[in-house]
Design a protein around this motif. Structure first.
Motif: not given
Length: 139
Positions: A24-38
């Motif tokens: 997510a950080c490398d690709q700046k795919n901020w919506s992927l962080l929904d699957e990463v963080f509570h």
């Protein structure tokens, strides 16, 4: 399933969560962080006096702002150690990130550090509830 298989599956799923953070950080795919963080996660970037983020939206905002001058990036995680408990897990990993600035004359930068993550299982997914980054080197 046996406890050993359950443990292996949990460790694999937690590793995927950690890798998705780097992706997510490398690709700046901020919506992927929904699957990463509570949703109520806390993230501390830098030493204990570093930047504190409270909640998923603040984490996304901080990362998107912090990484907006970065073009290509390679965020590598190594030496991952995972300790699965009954209802949560602890993960430690080391990072090495090579980042190129945006623009017509990109400049490289590097970051080395260590992540300490606490995760919980949320609707079948392991999600980070606390992320701490200790930076060893940054240039």
């Amino acid at each position: 399933m046996s406890k050993e298989i359950d443990l292996l599956i949990a460790e694999r799923d937690i590793s995927i969560t950690l890798f998705n953070y780097a992706k997510a950080c490398d690709q700046k795919n901020w919506s992927l962080l929904d699957e990463v963080f509570h949703e109520s996660a806390i993230a501390i970037y830098g030493d204990p006096d570093g930047y504190h983020c409270n909640g998923l939206n603040e984490i996304k905002s901080f990362l998107s702002e912090s990484l907006k001058t970065i073009g290509d990036a390679q965020h590598l995680l190594t030496n991952i150690q995972i300790e699965v408990k009954e209802h949560d897990a602890l993960a430690t990993s080391y990072l090495s990130a090579l980042q190129m600035s945006n623009g017509s004359n990109p400049e490289p930068s590097q970051v080395w550090g260590k992540y300490n993550d606490t995760l919980v299982k949320d609707n079948g997914l392991w999600k980070i509830v606390r992320k701490e980054l200790k930076i060893f080197f940054s240039k």
